[in-house]
Design a protein around this motif. Structure first.
Motif, mmCIF file in Angstrom:
data_model
loop_
_atom_site.group_PDB
_atom_site.id
_atom_site.type_symbol
_atom_site.label_atom_id
_atom_site.label_comp_id
_atom_site.label_asym_id
_atom_site.label_seq_id
_atom_site.Cartn_x
_atom_site.Cartn_y
_atom_site.Cartn_z
ATOM 1 N N MET A 122 -28.259 15.451 -1.692
ATOM 2 C CA MET A 122 -29.687 15.683 -1.871
ATOM 3 C C MET A 122 -30.164 15.281 -3.260
ATOM 4 O O MET A 122 -31.295 14.820 -3.439
ATOM 5 C CB MET A 122 -30.009 17.151 -1.595
ATOM 6 N N THR A 162 -32.976 21.687 -1.007
ATOM 7 C CA THR A 162 -32.507 20.339 -1.342
ATOM 8 C C THR A 162 -32.870 19.860 -2.736
ATOM 9 O O THR A 162 -32.210 18.970 -3.277
ATOM 10 C CB THR A 162 -33.080 19.324 -0.344
ATOM 11 N N ARG A 171 -22.148 23.041 0.545
ATOM 12 C CA ARG A 171 -22.988 22.769 -0.616
ATOM 13 C C ARG A 171 -22.325 21.827 -1.611
ATOM 14 O O ARG A 171 -23.016 21.131 -2.369
ATOM 15 C CB ARG A 171 -23.374 24.084 -1.311
ATOM 16 N N ALA A 180 -26.248 16.625 7.912
ATOM 17 C CA ALA A 180 -26.066 17.363 6.667
ATOM 18 C C ALA A 180 -24.632 17.884 6.579
ATOM 19 O O ALA A 180 -24.111 18.438 7.563
ATOM 20 C CB ALA A 180 -27.057 18.522 6.588
ATOM 21 N N LEU A 227 -23.430 18.662 0.131
ATOM 22 C CA LEU A 227 -24.865 18.589 0.368
ATOM 23 C C LEU A 227 -25.650 18.448 -0.923
ATOM 24 O O LEU A 227 -26.584 17.637 -1.009
ATOM 25 C CB LEU A 227 -25.336 19.834 1.122
ATOM 26 N N ASP A 228 -25.288 19.211 -1.934
ATOM 27 C CA ASP A 228 -26.064 19.201 -3.172
ATOM 28 C C ASP A 228 -26.095 17.828 -3.841
ATOM 29 O O ASP A 228 -27.184 17.343 -4.206
ATOM 30 C CB ASP A 228 -25.538 20.269 -4.138
#
Length: 362
Positions: A335, A172, A328, A309, A331-332
């Motif tokens: 985070m 994360t 991702r 997530a 998510l990226d």
């Protein structure tokens, strides 16, 4: 916040046939219990901790872990502080495991024997105007330092709290400030200590066996809430749908606590049950918990956002395991907003693409 004061129809939660299995099968409620313990302690404990003897009793009940952060290399930087804001952002990693007792002794871990079924990252912003909770599916396929790629819950089995923290931090880019781990022997007593929790069910639900609930608002006992969160057959979206029920239960717990902060006997019972089922890093002291409460005492249930997530559903690993494939691309940046303490703004701007817990859960 959910409406209060409405009771369920007698007999509408028929879970008698499953009661003898409660102690053995608690997986459905694990996510709820761990984040409940952390959030409630952060948001509410200060109102009870003024009683010194009770505070000391709670502190003695809570298991303290040797510093799980010691030795972790290349840790992310903390969010930059704002000189105009007196507090700092706090990130808490909370886990649910079958066995908390051996948490402090890595020599007792056996690969595959103590995987965590619930992994959540709790973010408390520096301005203390909100809180964000992201649940990571236990089958999320991620890099685990020193072990290649595996399901995220394997990190705890391979290396305990330290490796789980390192895995989440590298995944994360968020620096973890505190760690909490719980077992589930007190799940039903934790719920019952509050006199049950209120959960709205939008339509009749049934798994054809043990879970039977009519549409309406129910005051659920611990066993009923366990059955509700544990339903498998007939539940939309499988594990993902069950995770939302867990979060719905969690939200109801927070609402009940917020509405009863001044009920000292009720809070005493609740926090006693909580303190007997949690282990935390040794820096997460009662003083630390109380200070967090004092800085966040203005938060209400509606200020806490629960998310799953971002993911692309399920898939297969190269060796044939059923896994959850994280997204991702979503998510990226999510985070990154945790790391920079801008999560509330990011979530508000991206509600259309993020899996945020809705007001009503099926």
């Amino acid at each position: 916040m959910l409406p209060v004061g409405t009771e369920s129809t007698p007999g509408s939660g028929d879970v008698g046939a499953g009661r003898r299995h409660v102690r053995k099968r608690r997986r459905g409620a694990r996510t709820a219990l761990i984040v409940l313990g952390t959030l409630v302690a952060v948001l509410c404990l200060g109102g009870v901790a003024a009683v010194v003897a009770f505070r000391n009793n709670l502190d003695s009940n809570i298991e303290k872990l040797a510093d799980p952060f010691e030795g972790i290399q290349n840790r992310p930087e903390a969010a930059p502080s704002d000189p105009e804001v007196p507090d700092e952002a706090v990130n808490i990693l909370v886990l649910g495991s079958d066995s908390r007792i051996s948490a402090g002794d890595p020599s007792q871990w056996k690969a595959g024997a103590q995987r965590t079924d619930a992994i959540m990252l709790v973010h408390l912003p520096a301005d203390r105007k909100s809180a964000q909770v992201v649940s990571f599916p236990r089958d999320s396929w991620v890099p685990i330092p020193g072990h290649g790629e595996a399901k995220i819950n394997a990190a705890f089995s391979y290396g305990g709290p330290a490796l789980m923290i390192e895995t989440v931090e590298q995944l994360t880019g968020v620096r973890i400030d505190h760690f909490a781990l719980t077992d589930f022997t007190s799940f039903t007593s934790l719920t019952d200590a509050l006199g049950g929790v209120q959960i709205r069910i939008p339509e009749d639900i049934s798994d054809g066996k043990k879970v039977q609930f009519e549409a309406g608002v129910h005051i659920m006992t611990g066993e009923q809430a366990l059955a509700y969160t544990r339903q498998r057959h007939g539940l939309p979206n499988g594990d993902f749908g069950r995770a939302q029920r867990q979060q719905n239960w969690m939200r109801s717990i927070l609402a009940k606590v917020n509405n009863n902060r001044n009920d000292v006997p009720l809070m005493t019972s609740f926090f006693t049950a909580f303190s007997q089922s949690v282990a935390v890093d040794e820096q997460f002291t009662m003083d630390r918990i109380q200070n967090l409460y004092m800085s966040a005492r203005g938060l209400s249930t509606n200020d806490v956002t629960f998310l799953t997530a971002p993911h692309n559903g399920t898939g297969r690993s190269a060796d044939g395991q059923s896994i959850v494939v994280l997204n991702r691309e979503l998510l990226d940046p999510l985070m990154a907003s945790f790391a920079s303490d801008s999560a509330a703004q990011f979530i508000e701007e991206n509600k259309g693409v993020l899996t945020v817990l809705p007001a009503t859960v099926k």
